[in-house]
Design a protein around this motif. Structure first.
Motif, PDB file in Angstrom:
ATOM      1  N   UNK A   3       0.852  -1.201   0.000  1.00 40.33           N
ATOM      2  CA  UNK A   3       0.000   0.000   0.000  1.00 40.33           C
ATOM      3  C   UNK A   3       0.882   1.242   0.000  1.00 40.33           C
ATOM      4  N   UNK A   4       1.826   1.278  -0.901  1.00 36.72           N
ATOM      5  CA  UNK A   4       2.811   2.354  -0.953  1.00 36.72           C
ATOM      6  C   UNK A   4       2.179   3.680  -1.357  1.00 36.72           C
ATOM      7  N   UNK A   5       2.468   4.723  -0.588  1.00 36.93           N
ATOM      8  CA  UNK A   5       2.100   6.088  -0.952  1.00 36.93           C
ATOM      9  C   UNK A   5       3.302   6.685  -1.662  1.00 36.93           C
ATOM     10  N   UNK A   6       3.072   7.366  -2.781  1.00 36.11           N
ATOM     11  CA  UNK A   6       4.154   7.914  -3.593  1.00 36.11           C
ATOM     12  C   UNK A   6       4.111   9.435  -3.526  1.00 36.11           C
ATOM     13  N   UNK A   7       5.230  10.028  -3.117  1.00 33.68           N
ATOM     14  CA  UNK A   7       5.359  11.480  -3.028  1.00 33.68           C
ATOM     15  C   UNK A   7       6.510  11.900  -3.933  1.00 33.68           C
ATOM     16  N   UNK A   8       6.233  12.833  -4.831  1.00 35.73           N
ATOM     17  CA  UNK A   8       7.259  13.364  -5.732  1.00 35.73           C
ATOM     18  C   UNK A   8       7.581  14.791  -5.311  1.00 35.73           C
ATOM     19  N   UNK A   9       8.862  15.097  -5.160  1.00 37.33           N
ATOM     20  CA  UNK A   9       9.319  16.445  -4.823  1.00 37.33           C
ATOM     21  C   UNK A   9      10.035  17.009  -6.045  1.00 37.33           C
ATOM     22  N   UNK A  10       9.454  18.059  -6.630  1.00 38.38           N
ATOM     23  CA  UNK A  10      10.050  18.695  -7.813  1.00 38.38           C
ATOM     24  C   UNK A  10      11.311  19.454  -7.415  1.00 38.38           C
ATOM     25  N   UNK A  11      12.250  19.520  -8.314  1.00 41.45           N
ATOM     26  CA  UNK A  11      13.522  20.196  -8.073  1.00 41.45           C
ATOM     27  C   UNK A  11      13.315  21.680  -7.783  1.00 41.45           C
ATOM     28  N   UNK A  12      14.162  22.224  -6.919  1.00 42.47           N
ATOM     29  CA  UNK A  12      14.126  23.649  -6.605  1.00 42.47           C
ATOM     30  C   UNK A  12      14.445  24.485  -7.846  1.00 42.47           C
ATOM     31  N   UNK A  13      15.113  23.893  -8.819  1.00 43.48           N
ATOM     32  CA  UNK A  13      15.457  24.595 -10.058  1.00 43.48           C
ATOM     33  C   UNK A  13      14.232  24.871 -10.925  1.00 43.48           C
ATOM     34  N   UNK A  14      13.159  24.134 -10.717  1.00 42.85           N
ATOM     35  CA  UNK A  14      11.946  24.309 -11.517  1.00 42.85           C
ATOM     36  C   UNK A  14      11.098  25.406 -10.892  1.00 42.85           C
ATOM     37  N   UNK A  15      11.204  26.609 -11.442  1.00 41.65           N
ATOM     38  CA  UNK A  15      10.540  27.784 -10.881  1.00 41.65           C
ATOM     39  C   UNK A  15       9.251  28.100 -11.639  1.00 41.65           C
ATOM     40  N   UNK A  16       9.271  27.980 -12.950  1.00 41.06           N
ATOM     41  CA  UNK A  16       8.137  28.387 -13.779  1.00 41.06           C
ATOM     42  C   UNK A  16       7.314  27.217 -14.319  1.00 41.06           C
ATOM     43  N   UNK A  17       7.948  26.081 -14.543  1.00 37.63           N
ATOM     44  CA  UNK A  17       7.221  24.956 -15.137  1.00 37.63           C
ATOM     45  C   UNK A  17       7.702  23.638 -14.529  1.00 37.63           C
ATOM     46  N   UNK A  18       6.827  22.641 -14.596  1.00 40.53           N
ATOM     47  CA  UNK A  18       7.189  21.313 -14.108  1.00 40.53           C
ATOM     48  C   UNK A  18       8.108  20.617 -15.104  1.00 40.53           C
ATOM     49  N   UNK A  19       8.953  19.767 -14.596  1.00 37.12           N
ATOM     50  CA  UNK A  19       9.771  18.918 -15.456  1.00 37.12           C
ATOM     51  C   UNK A  19       8.872  17.866 -16.102  1.00 37.12           C
ATOM     52  N   UNK A  20       9.384  17.166 -17.086  1.00 38.43           N
ATOM     53  CA  UNK A  20       8.617  16.081 -17.708  1.00 38.43           C
ATOM     54  C   UNK A  20       8.260  15.040 -16.647  1.00 38.43           C
ATOM     55  N   UNK A  21       9.205  14.723 -15.784  1.00 41.46           N
ATOM     56  CA  UNK A  21       8.933  13.780 -14.698  1.00 41.46           C
ATOM     57  C   UNK A  21       7.825  14.299 -13.791  1.00 41.46           C
ATOM     58  N   UNK A  22       7.864  15.577 -13.468  1.00 39.87           N
ATOM     59  CA  UNK A  22       6.826  16.181 -12.643  1.00 39.87           C
ATOM     60  C   UNK A  22       5.457  16.077 -13.293  1.00 39.87           C
ATOM     61  N   UNK A  23       5.393  16.288 -14.593  1.00 44.59           N
ATOM     62  CA  UNK A  23       4.113  16.179 -15.313  1.00 44.59           C
ATOM     63  C   UNK A  23       3.604  14.743 -15.331  1.00 44.59           C
ATOM     64  N   UNK A  24       4.521  13.787 -15.484  1.00 39.39           N
ATOM     65  CA  UNK A  24       4.129  12.365 -15.461  1.00 39.39           C
ATOM     66  C   UNK A  24       3.604  11.997 -14.076  1.00 39.39           C
ATOM     67  N   UNK A  25       4.295  12.433 -13.055  1.00 38.51           N
ATOM     68  CA  UNK A  25       3.873  12.121 -11.685  1.00 38.51           C
ATOM     69  C   UNK A  25       2.534  12.772 -11.370  1.00 38.51           C
ATOM     70  N   UNK A  26       2.344  14.001 -11.821  1.00 35.56           N
ATOM     71  CA  UNK A  26       1.099  14.727 -11.574  1.00 35.56           C
ATOM     72  C   UNK A  26      -0.072  14.098 -12.317  1.00 35.56           C
TER      73      UNK A  26
END
Length: 93
Positions: A42-65
């Protein structure tokens, strides 16, 4: 990468998986999601976007979202305002 991730994730049955950064975390998160679907863990998955991403999500961030992560955390308020489903947590250095 997904096939290499499935066994370690299913064998360890983590309750929480915190991932960040590059796309290499996507197969691990997908393996955890597979384990949840199969009823193995029953794993809960939390993704933390890089501090470098100020204006837009990374591709990984969009996939996770898009449904791979239970929570997507960002470190800039304007990024959370721009993407519904992201949570602003402040700088986590």
């Amino acid at each position: 990468a997904l096939t290499a991730s499935v066994w370690p994730v299913l064998a360890s049955r983590p309750r929480l998986l915190v991932v960040n950064g590059p796309g290499t975390c996507v197969p691990v998160a997908a393996a955890a999601l597979l384990g949840r679907f199969l009823g193995v863990c029953a794993t809960r998955i939390v993704f933390v976007e890089s501090v470098c991403r100020v204006e837009s999500l990374s591709l990984t961030g969009r996939i996770m979202l898009a449904g791979l992560a239970d929570r997507v955390l960002v470190q800039w308020p304007q990024l959370a305002a721009r993407h519904r489903g992201c949570e602003y947590i402040g700088i986590t250095m």
